[in-house]
Write an enzyme that holds these catalytic residues in place. Structure first.
Site, PDB file in Angstrom:
ATOM      1  N   GLU A 174       3.461  -6.921   8.098  1.00 60.25           N
ATOM      2  CA  GLU A 174       3.689  -8.305   7.676  1.00 60.25           C
ATOM      3  C   GLU A 174       4.622  -9.048   8.636  1.00 60.25           C
ATOM      4  OE1 GLU A 174       4.408  -6.194   4.166  1.00 60.25           O
ATOM      5  OE2 GLU A 174       3.531  -7.724   2.890  1.00 60.25           O
ATOM      6  N   HIS A 179      -3.875  -3.580  -1.182  1.00 55.96           N
ATOM      7  CA  HIS A 179      -2.497  -3.418  -0.685  1.00 55.96           C
ATOM      8  C   HIS A 179      -1.727  -2.635  -1.742  1.00 55.96           C
ATOM      9  CE1 HIS A 179       1.300  -4.687   1.352  1.00 55.96           C
ATOM     10  NE2 HIS A 179       1.745  -4.374   0.140  1.00 55.96           N
ATOM     11  N   ASN A 196       4.973  -0.595  -3.143  1.00 52.38           N
ATOM     12  CA  ASN A 196       5.743  -0.700  -4.387  1.00 52.38           C
ATOM     13  C   ASN A 196       5.200  -1.831  -5.231  1.00 52.38           C
ATOM     14  OD1 ASN A 196       7.674   1.357  -4.468  1.00 52.38           O
ATOM     15  ND2 ASN A 196       8.766   0.370  -2.782  1.00 52.38           N
ATOM     16  N   GLY A 198      -1.653   3.208   0.066  1.00 50.19           N
ATOM     17  CA  GLY A 198      -2.987   3.068   0.659  1.00 50.19           C
ATOM     18  C   GLY A 198      -3.077   3.681   2.048  1.00 50.19           C
ATOM     19  N   GLU A 199      -1.996   3.579   2.807  1.00 48.03           N
ATOM     20  CA  GLU A 199      -2.017   4.105   4.179  1.00 48.03           C
ATOM     21  C   GLU A 199      -1.838   5.614   4.215  1.00 48.03           C
ATOM     22  OE1 GLU A 199       1.099   1.961   6.264  1.00 48.03           O
ATOM     23  OE2 GLU A 199       0.289   0.080   5.488  1.00 48.03           O
ATOM     24  N   ASN A 200      -1.118   6.150   3.225  1.00 55.77           N
ATOM     25  CA  ASN A 200      -0.686   7.552   3.333  1.00 55.77           C
ATOM     26  C   ASN A 200      -1.261   8.527   2.315  1.00 55.77           C
ATOM     27  OD1 ASN A 200       1.308   7.140   5.482  1.00 55.77           O
ATOM     28  ND2 ASN A 200       2.312   5.873   3.950  1.00 55.77           N
ATOM     29  N   MET A 209       5.322   6.884  -5.903  1.00 51.66           N
ATOM     30  CA  MET A 209       4.069   7.642  -6.007  1.00 51.66           C
ATOM     31  C   MET A 209       4.207   9.073  -5.486  1.00 51.66           C
ATOM     32  SD  MET A 209       1.061   7.764  -7.097  1.00 51.66           S
ATOM     33  CE  MET A 209       0.294   6.185  -7.425  1.00 51.66           C
ATOM     34  N   ARG A 210       4.975   9.255  -4.414  1.00 51.28           N
ATOM     35  CA  ARG A 210       5.129  10.619  -3.885  1.00 51.28           C
ATOM     36  C   ARG A 210       5.749  11.541  -4.922  1.00 51.28           C
ATOM     37  NH1 ARG A 210       7.568   9.032   1.811  1.00 51.28           N
ATOM     38  NH2 ARG A 210       8.308   7.467   0.371  1.00 51.28           N
ATOM     39  N   ASN A 242      12.731 -10.835   6.257  1.00 47.89           N
ATOM     40  CA  ASN A 242      12.176 -10.748   4.903  1.00 47.89           C
ATOM     41  C   ASN A 242      13.353 -10.429   3.980  1.00 47.89           C
ATOM     42  OD1 ASN A 242      10.900 -10.043   2.548  1.00 47.89           O
ATOM     43  ND2 ASN A 242       9.649  -8.404   3.447  1.00 47.89           N
ATOM     44  N   GLY A 295       2.125   1.418   1.566  1.00 51.37           N
ATOM     45  CA  GLY A 295       2.616   2.797   1.631  1.00 51.37           C
ATOM     46  C   GLY A 295       1.667   3.818   1.009  1.00 51.37           C
ATOM     47  N   ARG A 336       6.383  -2.749 -12.090  1.00 49.42           N
ATOM     48  CA  ARG A 336       5.808  -3.928 -12.760  1.00 49.42           C
ATOM     49  C   ARG A 336       4.551  -3.544 -13.529  1.00 49.42           C
ATOM     50  NH1 ARG A 336       5.452  -7.711  -7.633  1.00 49.42           N
ATOM     51  NH2 ARG A 336       6.901  -6.376  -6.518  1.00 49.42           N
ATOM     52  N   ARG A 390       9.794 -14.661   5.709  1.00 55.61           N
ATOM     53  CA  ARG A 390       8.818 -14.453   4.653  1.00 55.61           C
ATOM     54  C   ARG A 390       9.289 -15.243   3.432  1.00 55.61           C
ATOM     55  NH1 ARG A 390       6.916  -8.731   2.092  1.00 55.61           N
ATOM     56  NH2 ARG A 390       5.244  -9.583   0.842  1.00 55.61           N
ATOM     57  N   HIS A 398       1.091 -11.281  -1.485  1.00 54.41           N
ATOM     58  CA  HIS A 398       0.814 -10.322  -0.402  1.00 54.41           C
ATOM     59  C   HIS A 398      -0.047 -10.935   0.701  1.00 54.41           C
ATOM     60  CE1 HIS A 398       1.618  -6.922  -3.435  1.00 54.41           C
ATOM     61  NE2 HIS A 398       2.634  -7.001  -2.609  1.00 54.41           N
TER      62      HIS A 398
HETATM   63  P1  ADP Z   1       6.999  -1.802  -0.234  1.00 53.70           P
HETATM   64  O1  ADP Z   1       6.022  -2.504  -1.121  1.00 53.70           O
HETATM   65  O2  ADP Z   1       8.383  -1.735  -0.805  1.00 53.70           O
HETATM   66  O3  ADP Z   1       6.944  -2.241   1.216  1.00 53.70           O
HETATM   67  P2  ADP Z   1       5.628   0.598   0.667  1.00 53.70           P
HETATM   68  O4  ADP Z   1       4.448  -0.162   1.179  1.00 53.70           O
HETATM   69  O5  ADP Z   1       6.495   1.288   1.651  1.00 53.70           O
HETATM   70  O6  ADP Z   1       6.541  -0.280  -0.284  1.00 53.70           O
HETATM   71  O7  ADP Z   1       5.084   1.677  -0.393  1.00 53.70           O
HETATM   72  C1  ADP Z   1       5.922   2.498  -1.101  1.00 53.70           C
HETATM   73  C2  ADP Z   1       5.080   3.464  -1.915  1.00 53.70           C
HETATM   74  O8  ADP Z   1       4.282   4.253  -1.016  1.00 53.70           O
HETATM   75  C3  ADP Z   1       5.917   4.440  -2.739  1.00 53.70           C
HETATM   76  O9  ADP Z   1       5.368   4.589  -4.041  1.00 53.70           O
HETATM   77  C4  ADP Z   1       5.767   5.735  -1.955  1.00 53.70           C
HETATM   78  O10 ADP Z   1       5.885   6.871  -2.765  1.00 53.70           O
HETATM   79  C5  ADP Z   1       4.345   5.589  -1.457  1.00 53.70           C
HETATM   80  N1  ADP Z   1       4.041   6.524  -0.373  1.00 53.70           N
HETATM   81  C6  ADP Z   1       4.541   6.561   0.888  1.00 53.70           C
HETATM   82  N2  ADP Z   1       4.059   7.636   1.556  1.00 53.70           N
HETATM   83  C7  ADP Z   1       3.247   8.307   0.694  1.00 53.70           C
HETATM   84  C8  ADP Z   1       2.457   9.480   0.761  1.00 53.70           C
HETATM   85  N3  ADP Z   1       2.401  10.222   1.872  1.00 53.70           N
HETATM   86  N4  ADP Z   1       1.768   9.845  -0.326  1.00 53.70           N
HETATM   87  C9  ADP Z   1       1.818   9.124  -1.454  1.00 53.70           C
HETATM   88  N5  ADP Z   1       2.520   7.998  -1.593  1.00 53.70           N
HETATM   89  C10 ADP Z   1       3.245   7.590  -0.543  1.00 53.70           C
END
Ligand code: ADP
Length: 390
Positions: A377, A206, A209, A328-330, A282-283, A9, A326, A239, A91, A179
């Site tokens: 992906e 999804h 970033n 959505g999963e975390n 987001m963190r 990618n 990132g 964006r 990709r 995506h």
């Molecule tokens: P990309 O689109 O570059 O692959 P990711 O899917 O890794 O990016 O997502 C990155 C985003 O996920 C960032 O904004 C990051 O802060 C956020 N993120 C990762 N872990 C957490 C968490 N535990 N809580 C909140 N946001 C998180």
């Protein structure tokens, strides 16, 4: 020799990769994944193996994508001395309306893909650079293109068009959706773990970033928040997301901004970064206590909720909401805020399950199932590469 496929990618200054062993029935099993970042500047290899080894080292001799691929494979050969790369999957951001499936790459395909550069000028050139670099580095190896747009080729016309004169649609100005590799992975996963939901009406969010949402019915895409470019829909790290086109006219006519300046504004200075004036991450925003960070998150959540309503209407109902990417999963906090007060549509989140970051986040009584599924992906690319070389 043990057969492997490589999934790549390529971005402007980074190259993400996954190296997969082909096990029984040519099924890919991940051995290494990671990325080479800061290509062209101070390249660095960050990689992890399935066995838990990790590598974090500078790559002094890797300035372009091709050298980076070699450097990464040289590193893995230390651990996997007898690998043979059967195919390299890429990709590719844009497959236009031509490609609704992965395709073996040849000169004709490359020429067609170059024709899509005007539709994705900031992304497609890097996809092509990655392919060229890999073809030069491995001239004997089959190369396969996998498209972010392909999953969306099942949208009905009303979700593909803008209300412009038909001639624009005919020249390719339409909603492509992006995506797609992530949505492909999630739908395949649903088929495996929850077949009845796969057959139903699902909205996948999804949230990375880049961020978008997709309405899927019976495994087929119906609508997406991303349209002609990867700018539309949800606000993202940098964006803008959906914007009244009048705003672009204002920037041009009243502020005298050039096309390049507007592109820079909409792609790199807007979204969470623009609203918060602080960070695209987001963190960082969740940890910050400033009113601007809070407002950026408020807008982010608001737009997801609004699109959830719209996509559910496009599906004529909703059976499952899946979070991935990132955020959505975390982020239990963002998921909880998205689902708050959504009983009217049948969504009831279980706060404990959500906090535990499991797969199922809804209560047992929720009419709509809420799930969090990590996306992968590169696995979709590896599967396609494995299939096409079989
Ligand atoms: P990309 O689109 O570059 O692959 P990711 O899917 O890794 O990016 O997502 C990155 C985003 O996920 C960032 O904004 C990051 O802060 C956020 N993120 C990762 N872990 C957490 C968490 N535990 N809580 C909140 N946001 C998180």
């Amino acid at each position: 020799m043990v057969d492997h496929v490589l999934a790549l990618n390529a971005g402007s200054s980074s190259l993400k990769f996954g190296l997969y062993e082909l096990v029984e029935n040519n099924r890919p099993r991940m051995r290494w994944h990671g990325q080479i970042e800061r290509l062209g500047d101070a390249p660095r290899l960050l990689a992890e193996s399935a066995g838990g080894r990790s590598v974090n080292q500078p790559l002094t001799n890797a300035h372009g994508h091709g050298e980076a691929i070699h450097a990464f494979l040289d590193m893995t050969r230390e651990y996997l001395p007898d690998i043979r790369i059967r195919a390299i999957g890429h990709r590719v951001v844009h497959g236009g309306t031509v490609y609704s499936e992965p395709v073996r790459i040849n000169d004709k395909v490359l020429e067609t893909l170059s024709g899509f550069i005007p539709f994705a000028p900031l992304h497609q050139p890097y996809s092509l650079a990655g392919i060229r670099a890999a073809s030069d580095a491995f001239p004997e190896t089959e190369q396969v293109a996998c498209f972010d747009t392909a999953f969306h080729r099942t949208h009905p016309w009303v979700n593909d068009t803008f209300a412009l004169p038909q001639s624009y649609f005919d020249k390719g100005v339409r909603r492509y959706g992006f995506h797609g590799l992530s949505y492909d992975y999630i739908t395949e996963k649903l088929k495996e773990i929850a077949p009845s939901l796969y057959d139903g009406r699902v909205v996948i969010a999804h949230l990375g970033n880049g961020a978008s949402m997709c309405a899927v019915s019976g495994g087929r895409a119906v609508a997406s928040t991303m349209g002609f470019s990867a700018l539309d829909g949800l606000p993202m790290g940098t964006r803008s997301g959906q914007l009244d086109p009048g705003v672009v006219l204002y920037m041009m006519q009243q502020e005298g901004m050039s096309a390049d300046e507007i592109a820079e504004m909409l792609y790199r200075k807007s979204g969470l970064l623009g609203l918060s004036g602080m960070s695209s991450d987001m963190r960082t925003l969740l940890a910050a206590e400033t009113p601007e960070a809070r407002k950026a998150i408020d807008y982010y959540v608001f737009r997801i909720r609004r699109e959830l309503g719209a996509l559910s209407a496009a599906l004529e109902g909703l059976d499952a909401l899946v979070f991935t990417g990132g955020i959505g999963e975390n982020s239990a906090q963002i998921r909880q805020r998205v689902c708050e007060g959504m009983r009217w549509i049948g969504i009831e989140m279980d706060p404990n399950r959500n906090a535990d970051n499991g797969t199922v986040l809804s209560t047992d009584f929720s009419r709509v199932r809420i799930l969090a599924i990590p996306t992968h992906e590169e696995m979709v690319i590896a599967r396609a590469a494995a299939r096409l070389v079989q």
